[in-house]
Structures are given as C-alpha cells and as structure tokens.
Design a protein around this motif. Structure first.
Motif, PDB file in Angstrom:
ATOM      1  N   ALA A 185      38.325  26.471 -37.305  1.00  0.00           N
ATOM      2  CA  ALA A 185      38.104  25.170 -37.940  1.00  0.00           C
ATOM      3  C   ALA A 185      37.790  25.337 -39.424  1.00  0.00           C
ATOM      4  CB  ALA A 185      36.962  24.436 -37.233  1.00  0.00           C
ATOM      5  N   ILE A 186      36.996  26.346 -39.756  1.00  0.00           N
ATOM      6  CA  ILE A 186      36.670  26.593 -41.167  1.00  0.00           C
ATOM      7  C   ILE A 186      37.931  27.000 -41.929  1.00  0.00           C
ATOM      8  CG2 ILE A 186      35.420  28.122 -42.734  1.00  0.00           C
ATOM      9  CD1 ILE A 186      33.698  25.940 -41.406  1.00  0.00           C
ATOM     10  N   ARG A 187      38.762  27.840 -41.320  1.00  0.00           N
ATOM     11  CA  ARG A 187      40.017  28.235 -41.990  1.00  0.00           C
ATOM     12  C   ARG A 187      40.902  27.022 -42.242  1.00  0.00           C
ATOM     13  NH1 ARG A 187      39.611  33.177 -38.889  1.00  0.00           N
ATOM     14  NH2 ARG A 187      40.683  32.223 -37.126  1.00  0.00           N
ATOM     15  N   ASP A 188      40.936  26.087 -41.278  1.00  0.00           N
ATOM     16  CA  ASP A 188      41.734  24.877 -41.458  1.00  0.00           C
ATOM     17  C   ASP A 188      41.206  24.035 -42.621  1.00  0.00           C
ATOM     18  OD1 ASP A 188      43.337  25.608 -39.350  1.00  0.00           O
ATOM     19  OD2 ASP A 188      42.342  24.308 -37.879  1.00  0.00           O
ATOM     20  N   HIS A 189      39.892  23.895 -42.687  1.00  0.00           N
ATOM     21  CA  HIS A 189      39.298  23.113 -43.779  1.00  0.00           C
ATOM     22  C   HIS A 189      39.499  23.812 -45.123  1.00  0.00           C
ATOM     23  CE1 HIS A 189      37.397  19.799 -41.617  1.00  0.00           C
ATOM     24  NE2 HIS A 189      37.043  20.661 -40.679  1.00  0.00           N
ATOM     25  N   GLU A 190      39.421  25.132 -45.108  1.00  0.00           N
ATOM     26  CA  GLU A 190      39.683  25.886 -46.335  1.00  0.00           C
ATOM     27  C   GLU A 190      41.117  25.657 -46.805  1.00  0.00           C
ATOM     28  OE1 GLU A 190      40.695  30.473 -47.108  1.00  0.00           O
ATOM     29  OE2 GLU A 190      38.638  30.162 -46.426  1.00  0.00           O
ATOM     30  N   ALA A 191      42.053  25.698 -45.869  1.00  0.00           N
ATOM     31  CA  ALA A 191      43.454  25.467 -46.220  1.00  0.00           C
ATOM     32  C   ALA A 191      43.652  24.064 -46.793  1.00  0.00           C
ATOM     33  CB  ALA A 191      44.340  25.660 -44.988  1.00  0.00           C
ATOM     34  N   GLU A 192      42.928  23.087 -46.263  1.00  0.00           N
ATOM     35  CA  GLU A 192      43.022  21.731 -46.788  1.00  0.00           C
ATOM     36  C   GLU A 192      42.514  21.657 -48.227  1.00  0.00           C
ATOM     37  OE1 GLU A 192      40.978  19.086 -44.202  1.00  0.00           O
ATOM     38  OE2 GLU A 192      42.349  19.393 -42.508  1.00  0.00           O
ATOM     39  N   ALA A 193      41.384  22.309 -48.498  1.00  0.00           N
ATOM     40  CA  ALA A 193      40.844  22.304 -49.858  1.00  0.00           C
ATOM     41  C   ALA A 193      41.814  22.975 -50.829  1.00  0.00           C
ATOM     42  CB  ALA A 193      39.488  23.011 -49.882  1.00  0.00           C
ATOM     43  N   VAL A 194      42.395  24.104 -50.402  1.00  0.00           N
ATOM     44  CA  VAL A 194      43.370  24.795 -51.247  1.00  0.00           C
ATOM     45  C   VAL A 194      44.578  23.900 -51.494  1.00  0.00           C
ATOM     46  CG1 VAL A 194      44.983  26.737 -51.351  1.00  0.00           C
ATOM     47  CG2 VAL A 194      42.625  27.102 -50.557  1.00  0.00           C
ATOM     48  N   ALA A 195      45.040  23.214 -50.450  1.00  0.00           N
ATOM     49  CA  ALA A 195      46.202  22.332 -50.588  1.00  0.00           C
ATOM     50  C   ALA A 195      45.906  21.175 -51.532  1.00  0.00           C
ATOM     51  CB  ALA A 195      46.624  21.806 -49.215  1.00  0.00           C
ATOM     52  N   HIS A 196      44.714  20.609 -51.444  1.00  0.00           N
ATOM     53  CA  HIS A 196      44.360  19.506 -52.346  1.00  0.00           C
ATOM     54  C   HIS A 196      44.284  19.974 -53.792  1.00  0.00           C
ATOM     55  CE1 HIS A 196      42.452  17.389 -48.660  1.00  0.00           C
ATOM     56  NE2 HIS A 196      43.686  16.965 -48.849  1.00  0.00           N
ATOM     57  N   PHE A 197      43.745  21.179 -53.990  1.00  0.00           N
ATOM     58  CA  PHE A 197      43.728  21.721 -55.350  1.00  0.00           C
ATOM     59  C   PHE A 197      45.153  22.008 -55.816  1.00  0.00           C
ATOM     60  CE2 PHE A 197      43.048  24.874 -58.679  1.00  0.00           C
ATOM     61  CZ  PHE A 197      42.039  24.271 -59.406  1.00  0.00           C
ATOM     62  N   GLY A 198      45.993  22.437 -54.877  1.00  0.00           N
ATOM     63  CA  GLY A 198      47.389  22.695 -55.199  1.00  0.00           C
ATOM     64  C   GLY A 198      48.114  21.453 -55.685  1.00  0.00           C
ATOM     65  N   LEU A 199      47.759  20.282 -55.169  1.00  0.00           N
ATOM     66  CA  LEU A 199      48.381  19.044 -55.638  1.00  0.00           C
ATOM     67  C   LEU A 199      48.087  18.810 -57.112  1.00  0.00           C
ATOM     68  CD1 LEU A 199      47.624  16.667 -52.608  1.00  0.00           C
ATOM     69  CD2 LEU A 199      49.799  17.755 -53.189  1.00  0.00           C
TER      70      LEU A 199
ATOM     71  N   LEU B 278      47.388  21.173 -59.275  1.00  0.00           N
ATOM     72  CA  LEU B 278      48.140  22.208 -59.988  1.00  0.00           C
ATOM     73  C   LEU B 278      49.610  21.830 -60.132  1.00  0.00           C
ATOM     74  CD1 LEU B 278      46.908  25.669 -58.642  1.00  0.00           C
ATOM     75  CD2 LEU B 278      47.143  25.024 -61.039  1.00  0.00           C
ATOM     76  N   ARG B 279      50.175  21.310 -59.070  1.00  0.00           N
ATOM     77  CA  ARG B 279      51.595  20.953 -59.089  1.00  0.00           C
ATOM     78  C   ARG B 279      51.866  19.860 -60.122  1.00  0.00           C
ATOM     79  NH1 ARG B 279      53.801  18.605 -53.636  1.00  0.00           N
ATOM     80  NH2 ARG B 279      52.745  16.772 -54.487  1.00  0.00           N
ATOM     81  N   ASP B 280      50.939  18.914 -60.228  1.00  0.00           N
ATOM     82  CA  ASP B 280      51.108  17.852 -61.223  1.00  0.00           C
ATOM     83  C   ASP B 280      51.012  18.409 -62.638  1.00  0.00           C
ATOM     84  OD1 ASP B 280      51.412  15.979 -59.251  1.00  0.00           O
ATOM     85  OD2 ASP B 280      49.326  15.295 -59.301  1.00  0.00           O
ATOM     86  N   ALA B 281      50.093  19.366 -62.836  1.00  0.00           N
ATOM     87  CA  ALA B 281      49.904  19.933 -64.176  1.00  0.00           C
ATOM     88  C   ALA B 281      50.955  20.974 -64.518  1.00  0.00           C
ATOM     89  CB  ALA B 281      48.506  20.552 -64.280  1.00  0.00           C
ATOM     90  N   ARG B 282      51.496  21.651 -63.485  1.00  0.00           N
ATOM     91  CA  ARG B 282      52.459  22.725 -63.713  1.00  0.00           C
ATOM     92  C   ARG B 282      53.655  22.570 -62.765  1.00  0.00           C
ATOM     93  NH1 ARG B 282      49.950  28.552 -63.939  1.00  0.00           N
ATOM     94  NH2 ARG B 282      52.062  28.839 -64.770  1.00  0.00           N
ATOM     95  N   PRO B 283      54.507  21.613 -63.052  1.00  0.00           N
ATOM     96  CA  PRO B 283      55.632  21.341 -62.146  1.00  0.00           C
ATOM     97  C   PRO B 283      56.614  22.496 -62.024  1.00  0.00           C
ATOM     98  CG  PRO B 283      55.866  20.112 -64.207  1.00  0.00           C
ATOM     99  CD  PRO B 283      54.496  20.690 -64.199  1.00  0.00           C
ATOM    100  N   GLU B 284      56.516  23.483 -62.929  1.00  0.00           N
ATOM    101  CA  GLU B 284      57.442  24.612 -62.864  1.00  0.00           C
ATOM    102  C   GLU B 284      57.108  25.577 -61.725  1.00  0.00           C
ATOM    103  OE1 GLU B 284      54.017  26.380 -65.219  1.00  0.00           O
ATOM    104  OE2 GLU B 284      54.951  24.421 -64.915  1.00  0.00           O
ATOM    105  N   LEU B 285      55.905  25.484 -61.155  1.00  0.00           N
ATOM    106  CA  LEU B 285      55.508  26.403 -60.088  1.00  0.00           C
ATOM    107  C   LEU B 285      56.111  25.997 -58.753  1.00  0.00           C
ATOM    108  CD1 LEU B 285      51.676  26.931 -60.782  1.00  0.00           C
ATOM    109  CD2 LEU B 285      53.561  28.481 -61.342  1.00  0.00           C
ATOM    110  N   GLY B 286      56.627  26.978 -58.031  1.00  0.00           N
ATOM    111  CA  GLY B 286      57.098  26.726 -56.676  1.00  0.00           C
ATOM    112  C   GLY B 286      55.934  26.636 -55.713  1.00  0.00           C
ATOM    113  N   PRO B 287      56.168  26.192 -54.473  1.00  0.00           N
ATOM    114  CA  PRO B 287      55.078  26.014 -53.495  1.00  0.00           C
ATOM    115  C   PRO B 287      54.255  27.280 -53.259  1.00  0.00           C
ATOM    116  CG  PRO B 287      57.093  24.986 -52.713  1.00  0.00           C
ATOM    117  CD  PRO B 287      57.469  25.763 -53.933  1.00  0.00           C
TER     118      PRO B 287
END
Length: 399
Positions: free
Chosen positions: A123-137, A139-148
């Motif tokens: 469960a903690i790993r899942d929540h960690e992945a969610e936090a990373v994914a939200h931060f990734g959003l 990042l993606r807006d600020a750096r659209p050149e980065l792939g997933p």
C-alpha cells in the motif's frame, strides 16, 4: 457515587484534545525515527503524551497500525503539497519548506516502512507511486520534451534529493536551508538529459554478471548476500537467522557454521560496504589528475556501487545504529572519511560556498542516487548509470 463517576468521565472526555489521534501519530513517528521501530513500545508512545496504552488503542489497533499511519501520513503530506501546487516551481518551494521543518516525513517513509507487513508495504509503494506520478505531471507541463520514462526518473531524482534532509544532522539557518533545498530540487528538475543507452551497455540495479560455467559462489558469500538483501528489505530486527538460511537454501544451523550470530552478519555486511566505498575513494584519488577529475571518478564509482549493490547501500544508510559500539564507531569513521574526500574535491570547484552547504549537496547526491536505483520501475533502464551521472553532476556543480 455513580453520578459523580459519570460526571468525572464526561470531564475527562471533555479535556481530551480533538486531535489526539494526530498527536499520537506524531509522537510515535518521532520515537520510531529516534530509537528505531523495534525499540519503541506502545507504552513508550503513550507515555510521551501522558496517556495510558489503553487510551492509545482507541485510535490505533496496534504498533504496526500506528507505524503504517505514520508513514502514510508523511506520504499524504508530500502528495498533497504536490497536488495543490499550481506548477513545478511552487511545488519545489513547498517541498523545500516541508523538508527543512521539524517533520521528517521522508525519513519515516524511506527507513521505517520496511517494518510493515507485506500488504501494508504494498500500500505504501502504491501511494509512493501516486506521489511520484503527480509530481511527474508538473514536470511534464514544465518540460514537455521529456518522455514518460524520463519524467518518472527525474521525478524520483528530485524527491530523493529533497528526502536527503532526514539522512544527516547538518543544520543551517531555516530560511537559508529552505533556499538551498529549493535550489537543489530545481537543479535536478531542470537537468537536461541525453538520449541513448550508456556507453558500456551495463544493465541497471541489482543485476550481476553470471558466474563462469561450473563455478559457484562460496556458501559464506551466498549467506551474506541473502542477509544483506533481507536486512535492507525488512530491517535488521525483523529478520531471523532462520529467514536468512531459508533464503540461502540451508537450515539455520548451516548459517551458524559460517557466522556465530545474526549481528556478525550485519558486521560482515557493513564491513563489505565500508571496504567498497573506501576503495572507490582511494582509486579516485590515485587516478585523478585534478579535483574535477577526482569528483567525476568518485561520482562514477558511487553510481556503480549503488547500481550493483543497492541493498548494501541501504544497510549503510539505515542499519548503522544496530551495530555493536566498536563496529558502529569504525563505520562512522569510514563514512566520514568518504564524505571528506568528496568535500575536498567539491570545495575546490565551489570555493566560495560554505562547507556545511557543500556537505548537504553531497548528501543530496547520495540520497538521490539511492532512491532512484531502489525503484523497481527504473532500475532495469540500460542507460541508468549515464542518466544518474548527468543528474548528479548538475546537482554537485549547480549548473
């Protein structure tokens, strides 16, 4: 007497703070981080708040439930700050304020979550992945050149660097510390990444070259390797000699033929880790023609050690306090000498910066590397070493 007792009960209930559950969780987190999960009892937590253990059980089922919510709360705090931020820069500023404050949310998340049971860790790993994914959003807006894949890599690198605050005791004036951590996070977040695989084509973390045909790893080394993995994954105190024997394919008595006790396995593990970082420092100093070359060699060696020995690096970071005093002191000296070599090289390249700040930068580099290589989604990347080297170089040199 019955009426008086009821009135007294209502009076006690009226005085109970409305945030008692949160108070318990905060007190438990502080005790877990200071003494280690296994060295803290429910009675200790209750005593820190001046309440009874039975009162604590009104809010949490048991000690592990309390640990789960302590770790989860830290993750939720980080994730909430990320989701509430209108952009990347605002998120970095909010996280810098958080990590320089009194709450060590990253330390609980990274160090103590190992003591949870399997479903709770998942469960903690899942929540960690969610936090990373939200931060990734962001990042993606600020750096659209980065792939997933690069978005996730950089997101984890930023969170790893910021989480370094819980790994050391270096303190700066609050505002200055916030500014430094914001700067470190920003440098990593905006680091340009090259494309293509690493020049040596080496695989990512936790991969090892096969033994030559017909050769086997010595039994002692096999036992120690399994102990290192289990100590890192579950925490030293949660692992038994029987667990280690089972993982190595032998009975507990077979382990005792090679190691007198469990603590000897931990000593062997930290000695192995200490020898490897000491050798890396010596090689860098012997081969380098100047401080810049020394820093580059140190960085490359540290990344190689981290990629190939992720569990060993985890033990050096998290299990030192479980060692006997003599071995603990020896390991502290090795780690201090290793840090000093990095500091000598870096201070020559950044001579105007406070040595305390440079030490924080070095710790951030090491924590970032460890956090990234320990991600099962990122560790298989064939270009991991090269990308980590780019991120770390930008972090160290503040490019």
């Amino acid at each position: 007497m019955k009426v008086q007792s009821q009135r007294k009960g209502r009076s006690v209930a009226a005085r109970r703070p409305p945030n008692r559950r949160e108070q318990i969780r905060v007190a438990a987190t502080e005790l877990f981080l200071e003494h280690g999960y296994h060295n803290v009892s429910v009675t200790d937590v209750a005593g820190a708040l001046g309440i009874s253990a039975s009162a604590l059980y009104h809010h949490y089922r048991n000690k592990q439930d309390l640990l789960f919510h302590a770790v989860l709360s830290g993750l939720h705090t980080v994730d909430s700050l990320i989701q509430e931020a209108p952009g990347l820069d605002e998120a970095l500023r909010s996280l810098a304020v958080l990590v320089t404050g009194p709450r060590k949310v990253f330390a609980a998340w990274e160090r103590e979550a190992r003591n949870l049971d399997g479903s709770q860790r998942e469960a903690i790993r899942d929540h960690e992945a969610e936090a990373v994914a939200h931060f990734g959003l962001l990042l993606r807006d600020a750096r659209p050149e980065l792939g997933p894949d690069d978005v996730e890599l950089v997101a984890r690198a930023v969170l790893g660097a910021l989480g370094s605050r819980g790994r050391h005791r270096i303190r700066l004036p609050r505002r200055r510390h916030e500014q430094l951590m914001y700067r470190l996070g920003s440098v990593v977040a905006h680091c340009p990444l090259s494309t293509g695989e690493s020049g040596d084509g080496q695989p990512g973390a936790r991969s090892h070259a096969p033994m030559a045909a017909g050769l086997r790893v010595p039994r002692r080394d096999q036992i120690l390797t399994e102990a290192i993995r289990l100590f890192d994954e579950r925490g030293y105190q949660s692992v038994t000699v029987a667990d280690i024997g089972e993982s190595a394919g032998i009975v507990a008595s077979g382990v005792y033929r090679h190691f007198p006790g469990k603590v000897d396995l931990l000593v062997g593990a930290t000695n192995r880790g200490g020898e490897r970082i000491r050798a890396a420092a010596e090689q860098a100093l012997l081969q380098a023609a100047d401080p810049r070359a020394a820093l580059k060699l140190l960085l490359r060696a540290h990344i190689d050690i981290s990629v190939e020995n992720a569990h060993l690096i985890g033990i050096l970071a998290n299990e030192r306090d479980q060692l006997p005093e003599k071995e603990r002191t020896a390991l502290r000296r090795v780690q201090a000498a290793y840090l000093d070599v990095w500091l000598q090289a870096l201070s020559t390249l950044r001579p105007v910066q406070d040595p305390a700040e440079l030490k924080i930068v070095i710790h951030a580099t090491h924590a970032m590397t460890s956090f990234v290589v320990r991600s099962p989604r990122i560790s298989p990347r064939p270009d991991l070493r090269e990308r980590l080297a780019e991120l770390a170089a930008h972090l160290l040199l503040d490019r």
